[in-house]
Design an enzyme around this catalytic site. Structure first.
Site, PDB file in Angstrom:
ATOM      1  N   ARG A 237       0.862  -1.173   0.000  1.00 62.23           N
ATOM      2  CA  ARG A 237       0.000   0.000   0.000  1.00 62.23           C
ATOM      3  C   ARG A 237       0.899   1.224   0.000  1.00 62.23           C
ATOM      4  NH1 ARG A 237      -3.264  -2.678  -1.664  1.00 62.23           N
ATOM      5  NH2 ARG A 237      -5.321  -3.196  -0.878  1.00 62.23           N
ATOM      6  N   GLU A 266      -3.825   7.391  -4.288  1.00 61.24           N
ATOM      7  CA  GLU A 266      -4.143   6.952  -5.661  1.00 61.24           C
ATOM      8  C   GLU A 266      -5.454   7.580  -6.134  1.00 61.24           C
ATOM      9  OE1 GLU A 266      -4.067   2.687  -5.610  1.00 61.24           O
ATOM     10  OE2 GLU A 266      -2.016   2.655  -4.876  1.00 61.24           O
ATOM     11  N   HIS A 284      -1.148   0.369  -9.887  1.00 57.85           N
ATOM     12  CA  HIS A 284      -1.772  -0.607  -8.980  1.00 57.85           C
ATOM     13  C   HIS A 284      -2.335  -1.809  -9.767  1.00 57.85           C
ATOM     14  CE1 HIS A 284      -3.802  -0.989  -4.789  1.00 57.85           C
ATOM     15  NE2 HIS A 284      -3.521  -2.188  -5.292  1.00 57.85           N
TER      16      HIS A 284
HETATM   17  C1  DGY Z   1      -5.710  -5.989  -3.197  1.00 53.71           C
HETATM   18  O1  DGY Z   1      -6.499  -6.877  -3.544  1.00 53.71           O
HETATM   19  O2  DGY Z   1      -5.731  -5.511  -2.084  1.00 53.71           O
HETATM   20  C2  DGY Z   1      -4.679  -5.575  -4.166  1.00 53.71           C
HETATM   21  O3  DGY Z   1      -4.133  -4.355  -3.829  1.00 53.71           O
HETATM   22  C3  DGY Z   1      -5.236  -5.540  -5.549  1.00 53.71           C
HETATM   23  O4  DGY Z   1      -4.186  -5.415  -6.452  1.00 53.71           O
END
Ligand code: DGY
Length: 317
Positions: A237, A266, A284
């Site tokens: 993250r 983001e 992402h």
């Molecule tokens: C999630 O599923 O949390 C991921 O970040 C998706 O790519």
């Protein structure tokens, strides 16, 4: 009268998933934030029993409050940092998510990014496209870093962290990891001090959960410890990395480079990063393959179907 459970769909989903949901449930779409959403929730909120959301969209305390009869949440993704789990637990609302099926794809992307930044692959691509490749030796293209045999530090050794560590053996890399506690059933060395792991690592891959506990875990001190020999890869993250400190470290060439799948706000990406060669940026996409997204979609359906059939959620958070 409609006896099918009524779901709230918080975001556009894969067409296959939307079809599956529409076949089984009455689906209402959540309007974009603003007066239209507020009016929609006032009118329909009390009739909605299920919420379909995603790791990125989550479910805020305010949204949950607007759904007084909510009985189940099914989230597309593995991250839970945007979901108010405490509010859901207080109301005994089970939360389904989609773990495991994305481990391989996220690990693949971590290695893709690691190779891309270490071996300067996107930079080489830009170099060729700009017709800067001359026939005269020696090639003016700057040298990259060897990946085979390098030292790989992993921050967070959950399911995906382990999958990344397994990939490393194919590259003869030595692996160490940082997590709050040592993981019992693995042979890789645990490093309790994150700056120490960074100092040791040639590549530091971040794959720990997001949320307040890990906010800015990768700070100025960790980046200083990583130093010019080291590369940062973030597939976790954006909030885990202090983005301002990272921009400064990259601008000053105080770390070797960074490859980022995730960002603090983001889809905002700090514009300072656009002009730097020692950075690889992707939007992402760690789980974004056809096969993985289909498997995630299936889990979303399975969680809902189980709940409305009176069974335990197969993938409960
Ligand atoms: C999630 O599923 O949390 C991921 O970040 C998706 O790519």
């Amino acid at each position: 009268m409609n006896s099918r459970p009524v779901l709230l769909q918080a975001l556009p989903l894969l067409p296959w998933l939307e079809r599956q949901l529409a076949e089984r449930y009455t689906v209402q779409r959540l309007p974009a934030p603003g007066p239209e959403r507020e009016a929609f929730l006032r009118e329909h909120g009390a009739g909605l029993e299920g919420l379909v959301t995603s790791a990125a969209h989550g479910a805020s305390a305010a949204l949950l409050q607007a759904l007084p009869r909510l009985r189940v949440i099914s989230s597309f993704g593995v991250g839970l940092d945007q979901l108010d789990l405490a509010a859901a637990a207080q109301r005994s609302i089970p939360v389904g998510y989609t773990p495991d099926v994305l481990n391989d794809c996220v690990a693949d992307l971590a290695f893709g990014l690691l190779l891309a930044v270490g071996r300067r692959i996107p930079e080489g691509d830009r170099f060729v496209r700009a017709s800067r490749w001359s026939a005269q030796p020696p090639t003016p293209f700057p040298l990259g870093r060897r990946v085979s045999g390098a030292k790989l530090g992993i921050v967070g050794l959950g399911r995906i962290g382990r999958t990344i560590a397994k990939r490393a053996s194919g590259f003869d890399m030595e692996v160490r990891y940082h997590s709050r506690r040592p993981v019992e059933d693995v042979a890789w060395q645990h490093e309790p001090q994150l700056p120490e792991l960074a100092r040791w690592s040639d590549f530091l891959v971040v794959i720990t959960a997001g949320g307040p506990e890990t906010r800015h875990l990768i700070d100025e001190a960790v980046l200083e410890a990583l130093g010019p020999k080291g590369f940062l890869v973030n597939v976790a993250r954006g909030t885990v990395v202090d983005e301002k400190a990272l921009v400064r470290a990259l601008q000053g060439k105080r770390i070797g480079g960074a490859a980022l799948d995730v960002f603090e706000r983001e889809p905002h990406v700090p514009p300072e990063l656009f002009t730097l060669d020692n950075v690889v940026l992707v939007p992402h996409i760690a789980s974004a393959t056809v096969q993985t997204r289909e498997a995630m979609a299936q889990r979303v359906v399975d969680n809902l179907d189980a709940f409305f059939a009176g069974r335990e959620l197969p993938s409960a958070a």
